[in-house]
Design a protein around this motif. Structure first.
Motif, PDB file in Angstrom:
ATOM      1  N   ALA A 164       0.834  -1.212   0.000  1.00 47.47           N
ATOM      2  CA  ALA A 164       0.000   0.000   0.000  1.00 47.47           C
ATOM      3  C   ALA A 164       0.862   1.253   0.000  1.00 47.47           C
ATOM      4  CB  ALA A 164      -0.947  -0.010   1.197  1.00 47.47           C
ATOM      5  N   PHE A 165       1.909   1.265   0.810  1.00 46.47           N
ATOM      6  CA  PHE A 165       2.723   2.479   0.902  1.00 46.47           C
ATOM      7  C   PHE A 165       3.687   2.628  -0.283  1.00 46.47           C
ATOM      8  CE2 PHE A 165       1.263   2.432   5.340  1.00 46.47           C
ATOM      9  CZ  PHE A 165       0.764   3.727   5.378  1.00 46.47           C
ATOM     10  N   LYS A 166       3.937   1.556  -1.030  1.00 50.51           N
ATOM     11  CA  LYS A 166       4.622   1.718  -2.312  1.00 50.51           C
ATOM     12  C   LYS A 166       3.762   2.567  -3.255  1.00 50.51           C
ATOM     13  CE  LYS A 166       7.257  -2.633  -2.410  1.00 50.51           C
ATOM     14  NZ  LYS A 166       7.366  -3.964  -3.093  1.00 50.51           N
ATOM     15  N   ILE A 167       2.456   2.296  -3.252  1.00 46.55           N
ATOM     16  CA  ILE A 167       1.534   3.083  -4.079  1.00 46.55           C
ATOM     17  C   ILE A 167       1.545   4.540  -3.622  1.00 46.55           C
ATOM     18  CG2 ILE A 167      -0.891   3.405  -4.717  1.00 46.55           C
ATOM     19  CD1 ILE A 167      -1.252   0.375  -4.354  1.00 46.55           C
ATOM     20  N   VAL A 168       1.509   4.741  -2.302  1.00 38.50           N
ATOM     21  CA  VAL A 168       1.507   6.098  -1.760  1.00 38.50           C
ATOM     22  C   VAL A 168       2.746   6.862  -2.208  1.00 38.50           C
ATOM     23  CG1 VAL A 168       1.646   7.461   0.362  1.00 38.50           C
ATOM     24  CG2 VAL A 168       0.053   5.530   0.216  1.00 38.50           C
ATOM     25  N   SER A 169       3.905   6.252  -2.035  1.00 38.68           N
ATOM     26  CA  SER A 169       5.156   6.949  -2.344  1.00 38.68           C
ATOM     27  C   SER A 169       5.294   7.242  -3.827  1.00 38.68           C
ATOM     28  CB  SER A 169       6.355   6.125  -1.854  1.00 38.68           C
ATOM     29  OG  SER A 169       6.405   4.878  -2.524  1.00 38.68           O
ATOM     30  N   SER A 170       4.637   6.437  -4.677  1.00 34.18           N
ATOM     31  CA  SER A 170       4.709   6.659  -6.117  1.00 34.18           C
ATOM     32  C   SER A 170       3.694   7.692  -6.601  1.00 34.18           C
ATOM     33  CB  SER A 170       4.447   5.339  -6.863  1.00 34.18           C
ATOM     34  OG  SER A 170       5.398   4.366  -6.530  1.00 34.18           O
TER      35      SER A 170
END
Length: 622
Positions: free
Chosen positions: A389-395
């Motif tokens: 989920a936080f990979k999506i956020v950071s991207s």
């Protein structure tokens, strides 16, 4: 039926015998009433017209019959598309001396400072519930948009004023309404009231409004609760308000368009004109995109679903079936001004997209198809879920192309116990962008302590839903967290939504505003009031305006404006308490029981928004 004055109008709304002096100076000369071309067309070199000095005065008559430009062609023949009002009797009236239960006194286009004579068909025994001459459609697109926004803002203000008298009205008279599923006065309509292929459509009644009740599993919800009675009373009191707007702008009974209200307490709808709007499947306005957009504004939403083997329960529908249905209902609440993605996790995790995508119809369809292709299997790694989920956020969060850069939330669902031994501090450390994290434990076997702690660490709320609970309603009610903000309540930020009508599948554009009960502190969301652009003119004509692209850019800009929502900890604890005392982060332990719907009825107004999903937790909409 007629007053003692015979053809001079009803006694309670007599025909004017002369115009005010100031009006005469502007709109008459020695021989006639002036009707300049600018009032009816934007065509260059169009002729002005000159009507008799007594036109519309003193008596009821079909004054418009065989008069140009609408009821007579230049060659003297009758127009093929002659408006129905050409043959109807009417007269000018003083709006301050006109009291009719079925009144339709409509301000004239020909105005003068401080004086606006009106015309009435009802005082002459005729019925005409739409405008003779559109007041707004001749404007540019950039002028039309703020006019519609003004109508919506004024309607919102009037709706809020009506709220104060609902209990008195309910107690004194009761409030019978016309049900959209049983509208005996609705008649067949053509034009865009029909689907493109003509197979389905509406019957309509321009003299009334109708109520469409919430539908659950094919059953209309008609239980006579105080909230439903209040909705019915508000509908009755709003009839004249909505008709008055229609009589100013709506001039084509073949052009589909609604003035309508969605109710927070009951999830029901009422609108003008009255129509045979009677959905057979699940229907609740609180999960429609136009409604959610109005009360929450633009947002980023990441849906995280437990896909472990324990979600494959029987008999069907399984927990996984219900989780997928919940995700799809969340998608129904989003507009292209929102951004969305999803994560499925078991022993590992993978996502629908590497970054957030606009919640367009195309992307929503792709995400639904992605969900349909998943099957539950494997373990339950919270660590894998939040890492993905936080990979999506950071991207995503640094670019307006991949983020609303406004209110942001992760919706995390699980039915089991974490097998990755993650602690609640891990998501908090990952969460540098400040997403709110709402967590949902589903079923009796779910570990409650860690999901609750994750919500507490990240400014969110924990929900516990039993296997027979309303999972979809609960998850899709995430937006009520934002709707309770005083900043949103105090703004008049119009949100525009392009949507597809459920019955005809014709396209509509609607401007909406939330309405609040402002007699309590903090304000209590009561519903959303909207006006379709097609009340003024067809979408084809609106889009054909030379400055449409400029107007559309302004609408997009207004709808995408951010009202950032954040609460201090005491306020957030009050919201959590409304869900369940067990959801409060000050609690030392989490009781192994589901959040209680019964405990909600005595909660303060502050918490009502977060509570409504659990107030209906026995509903089986999954």
């Amino acid at each position: 039926f007629w007053s003692a004055d015979g053809q001079q109008g009803k006694a309670e709304c007599p025909c004017l015998t002369e115009f005010p002096e100031g009006w005469r100076r502007l709109w008459t000369n020695e021989t006639c009433q002036l009707w300049p071309a600018s009032l009816y067309t934007t065509e260059p070199n169009a002729p002005d017209f000159c009507y008799a000095l007594d036109h519309g005065l003193g008596t009821c008559s079909n004054w418009d019959a065989m008069l140009p430009p609408f009821c007579k062609n230049p060659d003297g023949s009758t127009p093929q598309d002659e408006p129905s009002w050409c043959a109807k009797a009417w007269c000018y009236v003083d709006p301050d001396n006109c009291i009719l239960d079925d009144g339709d006194a409509t301000p004239s286009n020909r105005m003068a400072p401080g004086m606006v004579p009106s015309y009435s068909y009802a005082t002459c025994g005729s019925v005409s519930n739409w405008a003779k001459f559109q007041r707004t459609s001749l404007m540019t697109a950039s002028e039309i948009v703020p006019e519609v926004e003004t109508y919506v803002a004024e309607a919102r203000d009037q709706i809020e004023k009506l709220i104060a008298g609902l209990q008195e009205e309910r107690a004194s008279t009761g409030c019978p309404v016309v049900d959209g599923c049983a509208c005996s006065t609705c008649e067949a309509a053509g034009g865009t009231w029909l689907a493109a292929n003509g197979s389905v459509g509406y019957q309509v009644d321009f003299n009334s409004l109708t109520v469409t009740h919430r539908v659950e599993d094919g059953n209309r919800i008609l239980e006579n609760t105080p909230a439903l009675e209040d909705l019915h009373c508000l509908a009755r009191q709003s009839t004249r308000l909505l008709k008055d707007i229609g009589q100013l702008e709506y001039d084509d009974p073949g052009r589909m368009g609604f003035l309508y209200y969605g109710d927070q307490g009951e999830g029901a709808y009422f609108g003008w004109p009255g129509s045979t709007f009677c959905p057979s499947g699940n229907y609740d306005v609180r999960f429609r995109d136009w409604y959610v957009s109005a009360v929450s504004g633009p947002k980023d939403v990441i849906i995280v679903l437990d896909q472990s083997g324990s979600m494959d329960t029987s008999p069907p529908p399984s927990r996984w079936d219900k989780a997928v249905a919940s995700a799809k209902l969340i998608l129904d609440t989003l507009t292209p001004y929102d951004f969305v993605s999803a994560v499925a996790f078991a022993s590992t995790a993978f996502s629908f997209s590497n970054e957030l995508v606009p919640a367009t119809a195309e992307n929503s369809l792709r995400l639904r198809e992605w969900l349909n292709g998943l099957d539950p299997a494997g373990g339950t790694s919270f660590s894998a879920a939040f890492s993905e989920a936080f990979k999506i956020v950071s991207s995503s969060v640094e670019s307006r192309a991949t983020s609303s850069q406004c209110n942001q939330v992760i919706l995390f669902l699980t039915d089991g116990e974490d097998t990755s031994r993650m602690t609640a501090e891990t998501p908090r450390q990952m969460n540098t962008a400040g997403f709110k994290i709402f967590t949902y434990t589903f079923g009796d076997q779910a570990d409650k302590s860690l999901p609750k702690a994750i919500a507490c660490e990240n400014g969110g709320i924990w929900y516990d839903i039993p296997d027979n609970g309303a999972l979809s309603n609960t998850m899709a009610s995430y937006y009520t967290y934002f709707a309770g903000s005083p900043l949103l309540a105090d703004s008049k930020q119009i949100r525009w939504t392009e949507y597809t009508d459920l019955t005809t599948e014709n396209d509509l554009i609607s401007g909406c505003l939330p309405a609040y009960d402002r007699t309590v502190q903090p304000y209590d969301l009561i519903g959303v009031i909207c006006m379709d652009m097609s009340i003024v003119l067809s979408l084809r004509d609106f889009r054909a305006k030379s400055d449409y692209s400029t107007a559309k850019a302004r609408m997009d800009e207004e709808t995408a404006k951010c009202v950032k929502v954040s609460y201090d900890e005491p306020t957030l604890e009050a919201y959590r308490r409304a869900v369940s005392p067990a959801a409060m982060c000050s609690q030392d332990s989490t009781p192994p029981v589901a959040n209680s719907a019964e405990a909600l009825h005595d909660q303060p107004v502050l918490a009502l928004l977060m509570a409504f999903a659990f107030a209906c937790s026995e509903r089986r909409i999954w």
